[in-house]
Design an enzyme around this catalytic site. Structure first.
Site, mmCIF file in Angstrom:
data_model
loop_
_atom_site.group_PDB
_atom_site.id
_atom_site.type_symbol
_atom_site.label_atom_id
_atom_site.label_comp_id
_atom_site.label_asym_id
_atom_site.label_seq_id
_atom_site.Cartn_x
_atom_site.Cartn_y
_atom_site.Cartn_z
ATOM 1 C CD1 TRP A 111 -53.809 -16.263 60.972
ATOM 2 C CD2 TRP A 111 -53.008 -18.165 61.825
ATOM 3 N NE1 TRP A 111 -53.324 -17.027 59.927
ATOM 4 C CE2 TRP A 111 -52.831 -18.192 60.412
ATOM 5 C CE3 TRP A 111 -52.572 -19.265 62.567
ATOM 6 C CZ2 TRP A 111 -52.236 -19.266 59.758
ATOM 7 C CZ3 TRP A 111 -51.985 -20.333 61.903
ATOM 8 C CH2 TRP A 111 -51.830 -20.326 60.513
ATOM 9 C CB CYS A 118 -52.784 -14.525 68.254
ATOM 10 S SG CYS A 118 -53.525 -16.066 67.751
ATOM 11 C CE LYS A 121 -41.848 -11.960 49.002
ATOM 12 N NZ LYS A 121 -40.730 -12.240 49.859
ATOM 13 C CG HIS A 133 -30.487 -32.742 35.467
ATOM 14 N ND1 HIS A 133 -29.824 -33.802 34.905
ATOM 15 C CD2 HIS A 133 -29.577 -31.741 35.548
ATOM 16 C CE1 HIS A 133 -28.566 -33.470 34.668
ATOM 17 N NE2 HIS A 133 -28.392 -32.219 35.049
ATOM 18 C CD GLU A 193 -45.112 -14.372 50.746
ATOM 19 O OE1 GLU A 193 -45.068 -14.433 51.961
ATOM 20 O OE2 GLU A 193 -44.155 -13.937 50.073
ATOM 21 C CE LYS A 217 -43.899 -8.917 57.911
ATOM 22 N NZ LYS A 217 -43.266 -9.110 56.583
ATOM 23 N NE ARG A 225 -48.766 -10.285 65.733
ATOM 24 C CZ ARG A 225 -47.537 -10.604 66.144
ATOM 25 N NH1 ARG A 225 -46.563 -9.743 66.009
ATOM 26 N NH2 ARG A 225 -47.297 -11.769 66.691
ATOM 27 C CG ASN A 256 -50.875 -13.509 71.176
ATOM 28 O OD1 ASN A 256 -52.083 -13.504 70.995
ATOM 29 N ND2 ASN A 256 -50.088 -12.511 70.834
ATOM 30 N N GLY A 257 -50.233 -17.940 71.662
ATOM 31 C CA GLY A 257 -49.420 -19.133 71.940
ATOM 32 C C GLY A 257 -50.266 -20.382 71.924
ATOM 33 C CD GLU A 268 -37.672 -13.349 48.592
ATOM 34 O OE1 GLU A 268 -37.824 -14.477 49.090
ATOM 35 O OE2 GLU A 268 -38.244 -12.336 49.025
HETATM 36 C C1 AGP Z 1 -41.879 -13.895 53.213
HETATM 37 O O1 AGP Z 1 -42.422 -13.167 52.169
HETATM 38 C C2 AGP Z 1 -42.790 -14.746 53.931
HETATM 39 N N1 AGP Z 1 -43.994 -14.129 54.313
HETATM 40 C C3 AGP Z 1 -42.238 -15.766 54.879
HETATM 41 O O2 AGP Z 1 -41.619 -16.723 54.082
HETATM 42 C C4 AGP Z 1 -41.259 -15.316 55.990
HETATM 43 O O3 AGP Z 1 -40.060 -14.884 55.432
HETATM 44 C C5 AGP Z 1 -41.037 -16.495 56.966
HETATM 45 O O4 AGP Z 1 -42.259 -16.807 57.575
HETATM 46 C C6 AGP Z 1 -39.986 -16.203 58.005
HETATM 47 O O5 AGP Z 1 -40.343 -15.138 58.809
HETATM 48 P P1 AGP Z 1 -39.298 -14.443 59.758
HETATM 49 O O6 AGP Z 1 -38.252 -13.810 58.902
HETATM 50 O O7 AGP Z 1 -40.093 -13.424 60.527
HETATM 51 O O8 AGP Z 1 -38.718 -15.499 60.636
#
Ligand code: AGP
Length: 615
Positions: free
Chosen positions: A74, A2, A492, A511, A495, A610, A27, A98-99, A488
């Site tokens: 959101w 949000c 990526k 394994h 995602e 985000k 976000r 927000n929250g 990672e």
């Molecule tokens: C990364 O590509 C992601 N969107 C996600 O995993 C992100 O790194 C995670 O939510 C942690 O966010 P932060 O670094 O803002 O704490």
């Protein structure tokens, strides 16, 4: 997740609110709305979907006013519907939130008994009615207390987290705000002032900001701001000049923010290591004034983070144990916060968060502190955000605003911050001879150049991406310090392209995951010339023997050749200990171009946000 924006000015603030909400889109959200105080009437427009749809509706209804609030929602409590979207209104009191309010059910029952009718399923509507309830005198008559006093009373009855911006048709000269557990700041202009959850929402109007602290309430008028602490007493909060620039929030010549942010990495890394380059040495002063007290005599390190930040921590574990000689554990914050951890006051707690707002990481930090673990350090990209503020030490990466949901430049800058921490801990422990320190500084100095070389591989990687685009699954392999880079790379890819991807330490293949390998399973391998290269080569043979197609990222120093079913892209010369940073670039580019070829929404992948400010 949000986002909040609010404005009070002599001009029409509707364009300010709309632009602010558009800048908060990154976000992640599923509905948007604004409320303005027009004369002594509150007008509201809300829409599910994009801000542009809500903007069109506001335009059609002729919205214009000098006071207003806006929100991107959101969904958490209640589905994605117009009735659940913010602002919520109770008898002329409109608010955005927000929250999450944890005692909303109890408050809802109480307010219903008092005669309030609810139109939404949200926890937020409870706050609107509660504030209205407190605007009345004990006998129910109005006018009772003013809006500020009513908000101050209402928030005392809320459990949970909130950032609030509230307006009332009866007080058309002020916005009242409150903060607990969610960020909220006030922007200062000339005879106009603003409220926002994120500085990017108001940067087009001002960069002068005041960050509210936990428990603060504030009254924002055209001419000034009054802030009150948790006990209701007036407090002064320092004014800051935000370094978020409009350019960092705009795409420029790029097609997506993710692409822009991948290409910004040489600059972002250069900025993040600037302080080390300036002093020409590692040392606790890089981490703040009282850092030596916190970092000296540390017996072990516990890293807490989520997602990509967790993978940065996973790389750091290899560095901290091998270079600083300290035991290091890395744990996903959402797991750590709910388990019974063994406290050690001499353990350094390191939280890593790009946004500085991630709820699980924040709660893990609070939990560690509740166990008496007071040596806390935060690595973060957003100054003044909640997690660094709750930590004794903060090291800010200087990646600049990261808008794409997929974290890229934040990750590589986290890595250089963690490497700086490693070298500093090694130095404090007498494990960093001068020549080694000089070698590390030199490696850091050359890093932006090596990363630029890796970026130049984009055309070759784009060609690979075309072959990945039709696939449904992919496997990523790495060993040692490059295993987290495989993780990672897989994150990526899944995602943003929605291809199912898994990462394994290459030695683990036999394994179990080897059963998945056939001609339809592309296998990406991170295989630089390090001490494990020969082992990785054996693991690759295991894949080839089962008909798997290999896509190998290696460096110039390995004597690795292409052969049938083995495709190779060479990154620059091996850069030693910083190799994981350079090898991150190709996996980012592979994910980006694969997503592009599949036509997904690269910057706003489905279901993701985000800043993850809820559990
Ligand atoms: C990364 O590509 C992601 N969107 C996600 O995993 C992100 O790194 C995670 O939510 C942690 O966010 P932060 O670094 O803002 O704490």
């Amino acid at each position: 997740m949000c986002g909040i924006v609010g404005a009070i000015a002599d001009r029409d603030v509707v364009p300010v609110l709309i632009e602010g909400l558009k800048r908060l889109e990154y976000r992640g959200y599923d509905s948007a709305g604004i409320a303005v105080v027009d004369g002594n009437e509150v007008r509201r427009v809300r829409r599910t979907g994009r801000v542009t749809e809500m903007e069109a509706a506001a335009g059609a209804e002729g919205f214009a006013a000098g006071l207003g609030i806006g929100h991107t929602r959101w969904a958490t409590h209640g589905g994605v519907t117009e009735l659940n979207a913010h602002p919520h209104i109770s008898h002329g009191v409109a608010l955005v939130h927000n929250g999450i309010i944890e005692n909303h059910e109890e408050q809802r029952a109480r307010l219903s008994a008092l005669g309030y009718a609810f139109e939404s399923q949200t926890d937020t509507e409870v706050i609107a009615h509660l504030i209205h309830h407190h605007l009345k005198n004990g006998d129910g008559s109005e006018p009772g207390p003013d809006l500020l006093a009513a908000v101050q009373r209402a928030v005392k009855e809320l459990d949970g987290a909130y950032a609030l911006a509230v307006v009332s048709r009866k007080e058309p000269e002020r916005i009242v705000c409150a903060r607990m557990g969610c960020p909220l700041l006030i922007g200062l202009g000339e005879r106009e002032n603003f409220v926002a959850s994120d500085v990017s929402a108001i940067v087009q109007a001002t960069r002068r900001v005041i960050f509210l602290e936990e428990g603060d309430t504030a009254e924002v008028t055209r001419d000034g701001v009054r802030v009150f602490g948790d006990d209701g007493a007036r407090v002064e909060r320092e004014e800051h000049l935000s370094d978020v620039s409009l350019a960092s929030l705009e795409l420029g010549p790029y097609r997506h923010f993710m692409q822009k942010e991948i290409h910004e990495q040489p600059r972002a890394l250069g900025d993040t290591i600037e302080a080390v380059m300036d002093t020409g040495a590692f040392g606790p002063t890089l981490f703040g004034a009282n850092a030596e007290e916190v970092l000296a005599d540390v017996e072990s390190v516990q890293i807490l983070a989520c997602g990509t930040s967790y993978y940065a921590g996973s790389v750091a574990r290899y560095w901290i144990e091998s270079i600083a000689g300290l035991p290091c554990s890395v744990e996903i914050a959402s797991e750590y916060r709910y388990r019974t951890a063994v406290a050690n006051p001499n353990q350094l707690i390191v939280t890593i968060s790009q946004s500085g707002e991630t709820l699980d990481t924040m709660e893990a930090l609070k939990y560690a502190k509740s166990l008496g673990q007071m040596r806390t350090l935060s690595i973060c990209n957003v100054p003044e955000s909640a997690i660094p503020r709750a930590s004794r030490l903060a090291y800010y990466t200087r990646a600049g605003a990261e808008i794409g949901v997929a974290s890229t430049k934040a990750f590589t800058t986290q890595l250089v911050a963690l490497f700086t921490l490693t070298a500093t801990l090694a130095k404090l422990r007498g494990r960093l001879p001068e020549d080694q320190e000089a070698g590390y500084i030199d490696a850091l100095r050359h890093l932006p150049g090596s990363v630029q070389h890796a970026l130049n591989l984009e055309p070759q990687i784009t060609a690979w991406a075309e072959r990945f685009a039709p696939r449904q699954h992919a496997l990523f392999l790495g060993r040692g310090v490059h295993y987290p880079i495989a993780l990672e790379g897989a994150l990526k890819l899944k995602e943003i392209s929605y291809i199912h991807a898994e990462a394994y330490p290459a030695g683990e293949l036999k394994h179990g995951p080897l059963a998945l390998v056939d001609a339809d399973m592309p296998v990406v391998v991170i295989a630089p010339k390090d001490s494990l290269l020969e082992k990785v080569k054996s693991n690759m043979q295991e894949v080839r023997a089962r008909g798997g197609e290999l896509f190998v990222f290696t460096d110039q120093d390995s004597n690795f050749g292409e052969s049938e079913g083995v495709h190779v892209i060479r990154t620059p010369r091996h850069v030693g200990v910083l190799s994981p940073i350079v090898h991150t670039i190709p996996v980012q580019l592979l994910a980006y171009h694969t997503a592009l070829a599949r036509g997904t929404d690269v910057d706003k992948p489905r279901n993701l946000a985000k800043s993850v400010t809820v559990e």
